[in-house]
Design a protein around this motif. Sequence first.
Motif, short mmCIF file in Angstrom:
data_model
loop_
_atom_site.label_atom_id
_atom_site.label_comp_id
_atom_site.label_asym_id
_atom_site.label_seq_id
_atom_site.Cartn_x
_atom_site.Cartn_y
_atom_site.Cartn_z
N VAL A 46 0.84 8.70 12.08
CA VAL A 46 -0.52 8.79 11.91
C VAL A 46 -0.51 9.38 11.06
CG1 VAL A 46 -0.08 9.24 14.95
CG2 VAL A 46 -0.17 11.01 13.49
N ASN A 47 -2.33 9.78 11.26
CA ASN A 47 -2.81 10.72 10.27
C ASN A 47 -2.97 9.44 8.99
OD1 ASN A 47 -4.40 11.89 12.64
ND2 ASN A 47 -2.75 13.42 11.28
N ILE A 48 -3.13 8.17 8.88
CA ILE A 48 -2.56 7.52 7.22
C ILE A 48 -3.91 7.80 6.56
CG2 ILE A 48 -1.91 5.45 6.35
CD1 ILE A 48 -0.99 4.85 10.41
N MET A 49 -3.52 7.90 5.87
CA MET A 49 -4.54 7.75 4.74
C MET A 49 -3.86 7.17 3.22
SD MET A 49 -5.52 11.84 3.93
CE MET A 49 -4.37 12.14 3.32
N ARG A 50 -4.67 5.51 3.07
CA ARG A 50 -4.04 4.77 1.33
C ARG A 50 -4.36 5.95 0.33
NH1 ARG A 50 -7.64 -0.07 2.09
NH2 ARG A 50 -6.65 -0.60 3.91
N GLN A 51 -3.70 5.83 -0.20
CA GLN A 51 -3.38 6.44 -1.47
C GLN A 51 -3.85 5.59 -2.82
OE1 GLN A 51 -3.07 9.91 -2.11
NE2 GLN A 51 -3.16 9.61 -0.23
N ASN A 52 -3.13 4.09 -3.07
CA ASN A 52 -3.27 3.01 -3.68
C ASN A 52 -2.99 1.66 -3.09
OD1 ASN A 52 -0.69 2.75 -4.88
ND2 ASN A 52 -0.77 3.91 -6.55
N SER A 53 -3.89 0.87 -3.80
CA SER A 53 -3.38 -0.65 -3.43
C SER A 53 -3.10 -1.72 -4.34
CB SER A 53 -4.32 -1.25 -1.96
OG SER A 53 -4.36 -0.38 -1.39
N PRO A 54 -2.43 -2.69 -4.04
CA PRO A 54 -2.22 -3.76 -5.11
C PRO A 54 -3.13 -4.30 -5.39
CG PRO A 54 -0.61 -4.08 -2.73
CD PRO A 54 -1.00 -2.75 -2.75
N VAL A 55 -3.03 -5.52 -6.07
CA VAL A 55 -4.60 -6.03 -6.56
C VAL A 55 -4.52 -7.39 -5.31
CG1 VAL A 55 -6.16 -7.47 -7.80
CG2 VAL A 55 -5.17 -5.54 -8.77
N ARG A 56 -5.83 -7.46 -5.10
CA ARG A 56 -5.89 -8.71 -3.67
C ARG A 56 -7.00 -9.76 -4.20
NH1 ARG A 56 -5.64 -3.41 -0.85
NH2 ARG A 56 -3.88 -3.50 -0.04
N GLU A 57 -6.63 -10.96 -3.87
CA GLU A 57 -7.85 -11.65 -4.29
C GLU A 57 -8.34 -12.39 -3.24
OE1 GLU A 57 -6.13 -14.56 -6.53
OE2 GLU A 57 -5.07 -13.72 -7.82
N ASP B 192 0.92 -1.06 0.31
CA ASP B 192 -0.26 0.09 -0.07
C ASP B 192 0.54 1.14 0.25
OD1 ASP B 192 -2.83 -1.56 -0.26
OD2 ASP B 192 -2.36 -0.93 2.13
N VAL B 193 0.69 2.31 -1.22
CA VAL B 193 1.13 3.30 -0.77
C VAL B 193 0.09 4.00 0.07
CG1 VAL B 193 2.09 5.76 -2.31
CG2 VAL B 193 1.77 3.18 -2.94
N VAL B 194 0.89 4.30 1.15
CA VAL B 194 0.40 6.07 1.71
C VAL B 194 0.97 6.93 2.83
CG1 VAL B 194 -0.48 4.16 3.38
CG2 VAL B 194 1.47 4.75 3.47
N LEU B 195 0.21 7.88 2.70
CA LEU B 195 0.23 9.27 3.32
C LEU B 195 0.28 9.23 4.97
CD1 LEU B 195 -1.44 12.03 0.69
CD2 LEU B 195 0.74 11.37 0.76
N PHE B 196 1.27 10.17 5.54
CA PHE B 196 1.26 9.87 7.22
C PHE B 196 2.10 11.02 7.16
CE2 PHE B 196 4.92 7.88 5.16
CZ PHE B 196 6.18 7.66 6.35
N GLU B 197 1.78 11.40 8.87
CA GLU B 197 2.23 12.08 9.36
C GLU B 197 3.28 11.35 11.23
OE1 GLU B 197 -0.61 14.94 11.47
OE2 GLU B 197 -0.77 15.95 9.12
N VAL B 198 4.00 12.11 11.20
CA VAL B 198 5.10 11.59 12.26
C VAL B 198 4.70 12.11 13.96
CG1 VAL B 198 7.30 11.22 12.91
CG2 VAL B 198 6.57 10.89 10.70
N ALA B 199 4.58 11.80 14.50
CA ALA B 199 4.19 12.12 15.29
C ALA B 199 4.99 11.21 17.32
CB ALA B 199 2.84 11.79 16.14
N ARG B 200 4.97 12.29 17.81
CA ARG B 200 5.99 11.45 19.20
C ARG B 200 5.07 11.00 20.44
NH1 ARG B 200 11.50 11.48 19.92
NH2 ARG B 200 11.97 13.17 18.37
N ASP B 201 5.06 9.90 20.68
CA ASP B 201 4.90 9.28 21.84
C ASP B 201 5.60 9.45 23.43
OD1 ASP B 201 4.38 6.36 23.87
OD2 ASP B 201 3.05 5.96 22.84
N ARG B 202 4.01 9.83 24.02
CA ARG B 202 4.06 10.84 25.47
C ARG B 202 5.30 9.88 26.28
NH1 ARG B 202 -1.41 14.17 26.06
NH2 ARG B 202 -1.70 15.22 24.21
#
Length: 71
Positions: free
Chosen positions: A60-71, A42-52
């Motif tokens: 974090v805030n992960i958004m899938r851009q495209n995915s390979p074909v799955r069966e 999966d190709v994703v857009l995301f941001e980076v955060a630091r765990d407290r």
Amino acid sequence: MKIGKVIYWNRNRHFGFIRYDDGDDDQFVHASIDTDTLYVGDVVLFEVARDRRSRREHAVNIMRQNSPVRE
């Protein structure tokens, strides 16, 4: 936002790693944060955060851009 590709995903434990598009270090991601199931490739857009508590970075805030074909 950063762009990357899921290189590992553990469906049972809902965590994995994203490799930055520019080849930097891999970024940890856990589904309990804010995403549904991801798949390797999966190709994703995301941001980076630091765990407290641990002070470690994670995706974090992960958004899938495209995915390979799955069966």
